[in-house]
Design a protein around this motif. Structure first.
Motif, PDB file in Angstrom:
ATOM      1  N   GLY A  46       0.821  -1.214   0.000  1.00 50.09           N
ATOM      2  CA  GLY A  46       0.000   0.000   0.000  1.00 50.09           C
ATOM      3  C   GLY A  46       0.845   1.250   0.000  1.00 50.09           C
ATOM      4  N   VAL A  47       1.884   1.247   0.818  1.00 47.66           N
ATOM      5  CA  VAL A  47       2.786   2.400   0.899  1.00 47.66           C
ATOM      6  C   VAL A  47       3.674   2.453  -0.338  1.00 47.66           C
ATOM      7  N   ASN A  48       4.270   1.317  -0.711  1.00 42.15           N
ATOM      8  CA  ASN A  48       5.175   1.285  -1.870  1.00 42.15           C
ATOM      9  C   ASN A  48       4.461   1.622  -3.173  1.00 42.15           C
ATOM     10  N   GLY A  49       3.196   1.266  -3.276  1.00 40.72           N
ATOM     11  CA  GLY A  49       2.444   1.512  -4.503  1.00 40.72           C
ATOM     12  C   GLY A  49       1.890   2.920  -4.616  1.00 40.72           C
ATOM     13  N   HIS A  50       1.925   3.680  -3.532  1.00 44.47           N
ATOM     14  CA  HIS A  50       1.399   5.048  -3.562  1.00 44.47           C
ATOM     15  C   HIS A  50       2.220   5.879  -4.550  1.00 44.47           C
ATOM     16  N   CYS A  51       1.562   6.658  -5.397  1.00 46.43           N
ATOM     17  CA  CYS A  51       2.266   7.381  -6.466  1.00 46.43           C
ATOM     18  C   CYS A  51       3.301   8.372  -5.917  1.00 46.43           C
ATOM     19  N   GLY A  52       3.061   8.965  -4.758  1.00 42.49           N
ATOM     20  CA  GLY A  52       4.051   9.864  -4.165  1.00 42.49           C
ATOM     21  C   GLY A  52       5.312   9.122  -3.777  1.00 42.49           C
ATOM     22  N   ASN A  53       5.164   7.898  -3.260  1.00 38.96           N
ATOM     23  CA  ASN A  53       6.322   7.087  -2.899  1.00 38.96           C
ATOM     24  C   ASN A  53       7.082   6.621  -4.141  1.00 38.96           C
ATOM     25  N   GLN A  54       6.367   6.318  -5.218  1.00 41.82           N
ATOM     26  CA  GLN A  54       7.034   5.920  -6.462  1.00 41.82           C
ATOM     27  C   GLN A  54       7.861   7.076  -7.017  1.00 41.82           C
TER      28      GLN A  54
END
Length: 160
Positions: A46-54
């Motif tokens: 959920g965190v890794n897939g968030h566009c801001g994290n990408q």
């Protein structure tokens, strides 16, 4: 203005003082829905897939080689992390560095200090692989330099 800093017990000139935190932990109050530029702290898909994290990982990876260069000084590394944090915060809409409160289900700002620590850690991830690559690159460059010197010396010597 020149600022004198201590690095490894000796005085070092620096034109760039350490970055100062502007955003403090908890600023902005609880956040229900993170925006597309927010960087979420935590683990998992959920965190890794968030566009801001990408986007954040792309920024980190784009600076990692220079950050891990053996010639990069500690203060410069601090500025690399601060530059990434500043880039996220200057996005439209502005990105924040958030951590989930599991009791309330709300997100909270972690502040610049923690964001820079998190970014420094991200820049150091897989650093052994980068350093191994740097060692090989530097060894190859040194070998090529030695070979050039050898050719230059042999070109100077008259043949007998």
């Amino acid at each position: 203005m020149i600022i004198y800093l201590m690095e490894n017990g000796r005085k070092v000139n620096s034109l760039h003082p350490p970055p100062r935190p502007k955003i403090l932990a908890g600023m902005g109050g609880p956040i229900k829905n993170p925006n597309k530029n927010d960087v979420l702290s935590g683990r998992g898909g959920g965190v890794n897939g968030h566009c801001g994290n990408q986007r954040y990982r792309i920024l980190v990876n784009s600076m990692k080689t220079e950050y891990l260069d053996p010639r990069t000084r500690k203060m410069e590394k601090t500025h690399f992390a601060a530059k990434i944090v500043r880039t996220v915060r200057q996005s439209t809409p502005p990105g924040r560095f958030l951590k989930l409160d599991p009791d309330t289900g709300m997100w909270h700002e972690i502040g610049d200090k923690a964001a820079c620590r998190k970014t420094g850690q991200a820049l150091r991830e897989n650093s052994s692989e980068f350093r191994s690559c740097w060692r090989k690159t530097l060894a190859l460059a040194e070998a090529e330099d030695d070979e050039r010197k050898l050719h230059a010396e042999s070109a100077k010597k008259p043949e007998a």
